[in-house]
Design an enzyme around this catalytic site. Structure first.
Site, PDB file in Angstrom:
ATOM      1  N   ASN A 268       0.966  -1.222   0.111  1.00 57.81           N
ATOM      2  CA  ASN A 268      -0.094   0.007  -0.075  1.00 57.81           C
ATOM      3  C   ASN A 268       0.899   1.276   0.130  1.00 57.81           C
ATOM      4  O   ASN A 268       1.931   1.411   0.442  1.00 57.81           O
ATOM      5  CB  ASN A 268      -1.016  -0.144   1.157  1.00 57.81           C
ATOM      6  CG  ASN A 268      -0.336  -0.084   2.498  1.00 57.81           C
ATOM      7  OD1 ASN A 268       0.693  -0.733   2.627  1.00 57.81           O
ATOM      8  ND2 ASN A 268      -1.064   0.348   3.566  1.00 57.81           N
ATOM      9  N   ILE A 269       0.366   2.348  -0.632  1.00 52.56           N
ATOM     10  CA  ILE A 269       1.176   3.635  -0.808  1.00 52.56           C
ATOM     11  C   ILE A 269       0.110   4.668  -0.670  1.00 52.56           C
ATOM     12  O   ILE A 269      -0.745   4.852  -1.407  1.00 52.56           O
ATOM     13  CB  ILE A 269       1.534   3.522  -2.282  1.00 52.56           C
ATOM     14  CG1 ILE A 269       2.454   2.464  -2.831  1.00 52.56           C
ATOM     15  CG2 ILE A 269       2.455   4.977  -2.381  1.00 52.56           C
ATOM     16  CD1 ILE A 269       2.776   2.182  -4.169  1.00 52.56           C
TER      17      ILE A 269
ATOM     18  N   GLU B  11      -2.928  -4.661  -3.066  1.00 53.16           N
ATOM     19  CA  GLU B  11      -3.481  -5.638  -4.017  1.00 53.16           C
ATOM     20  C   GLU B  11      -3.703  -4.923  -5.441  1.00 53.16           C
ATOM     21  O   GLU B  11      -3.246  -5.464  -6.351  1.00 53.16           O
ATOM     22  CB  GLU B  11      -5.082  -5.903  -3.677  1.00 53.16           C
ATOM     23  CG  GLU B  11      -5.132  -6.627  -2.276  1.00 53.16           C
ATOM     24  CD  GLU B  11      -5.348  -5.998  -1.020  1.00 53.16           C
ATOM     25  OE1 GLU B  11      -4.757  -4.756  -1.038  1.00 53.16           O
ATOM     26  OE2 GLU B  11      -5.943  -6.446  -0.343  1.00 53.16           O
TER      27      GLU B  11
ATOM     28  N   CYS C 292     -10.793  -2.643  -4.507  1.00 53.25           N
ATOM     29  CA  CYS C 292      -9.885  -3.864  -4.708  1.00 53.25           C
ATOM     30  C   CYS C 292     -10.623  -5.131  -5.211  1.00 53.25           C
ATOM     31  O   CYS C 292     -10.462  -5.685  -6.503  1.00 53.25           O
ATOM     32  CB  CYS C 292      -8.906  -4.358  -3.716  1.00 53.25           C
ATOM     33  SG  CYS C 292      -7.754  -3.135  -3.611  1.00 53.25           S
TER      34      CYS C 292
HETATM   35  N1  THU Z   1      -5.181  -1.547   2.652  1.00 54.40           N
HETATM   36  C1  THU Z   1      -4.642  -2.366   1.900  1.00 54.40           C
HETATM   37  O1  THU Z   1      -3.601  -2.091   1.192  1.00 54.40           O
HETATM   38  N2  THU Z   1      -5.296  -3.686   1.387  1.00 54.40           N
HETATM   39  C2  THU Z   1      -6.489  -4.060   2.121  1.00 54.40           C
HETATM   40  O2  THU Z   1      -6.843  -5.083   1.801  1.00 54.40           O
HETATM   41  C3  THU Z   1      -6.933  -3.326   3.121  1.00 54.40           C
HETATM   42  C4  THU Z   1      -6.485  -1.762   3.391  1.00 54.40           C
HETATM   43  C5  THU Z   1      -4.617  -0.416   3.062  1.00 54.40           C
HETATM   44  C6  THU Z   1      -5.245   1.112   2.635  1.00 54.40           C
HETATM   45  C7  THU Z   1      -4.657   1.842   3.604  1.00 54.40           C
HETATM   46  O3  THU Z   1      -3.201   2.295   3.138  1.00 54.40           O
HETATM   47  C8  THU Z   1      -4.333   1.008   4.797  1.00 54.40           C
HETATM   48  O4  THU Z   1      -4.313  -0.391   4.419  1.00 54.40           O
HETATM   49  C9  THU Z   1      -5.342   1.306   5.795  1.00 54.40           C
HETATM   50  O5  THU Z   1      -6.569   1.138   5.532  1.00 54.40           O
END
Ligand code: THU
Length: 136
Positions: free
Chosen positions: A48-49, A61, A99
């Protein structure tokens, strides 16, 4: 990377964990890594970014999906996800609705597997059709 042998789930989980180390999440402190596997066995990882303006942020994802798709891949068999707060135990992290919608665009909901892991041998596998029933 294309792997032709049968790869144990543990290896995909390990790759997702390594991707999670690259997460940029200073606002939520929730770090996520993903390992997306194509039908021919190629692997694309993502993290995640986040962004100070919040909405430009991207989930792990979708990072993995967009890397794969932008390199010409459109057929996928599974994604493995690891997530949790920085410095805490991992939590089984299922993908957000956005996602899931991206997955439905490119994956067969009947066969595509979404694996959420908290350790090398601790994981749960969902079919995409169960995570996003009645998809648009
Ligand atoms: N996030 C993801 O990258 N994937 C997930 O399945 C759930 C949430 C990230 C988004 C945000 O950067 C952080 O987790 C908190 O929600």
């Amino acid at each position: 990377m294309v792997v032709s042998r049968e790869v144990p789930m543990e290896e995909y989980i390990q790759m997702a964990m390594e991707a999670r180390e690259k997460a940029y999440a200073p606002y939520s402190d929730y770090l996520v890594g993903a390992c997306l596997v194509t039908k021919e066995g190629a692997v694309f990882t993502g993290c995640n970014i986040e962004n100070r303006a919040l909405t430009p942020g991207n989930c792990a994802e979708r990072t993995a999906f967009f890397k794969a798709i932008s390199e010409g891949n459109k057929e996928f068999s599974r994604i493995v996800i690891v997530g949790g707060k920085r410095g805490k135990e991992l939590i089984k992290t299922t993908p957000c609705g956005v996602c899931r919608q991206v997955m439905v665009e490119f994956c067969d909901p009947e066969t595509f597997e979404v694996c959420v892991a908290t350790g090398p041998r601790d994981y749960e596998v969902f079919k995409l059709k169960d995570l996003l029933p009645h998809a648009f």
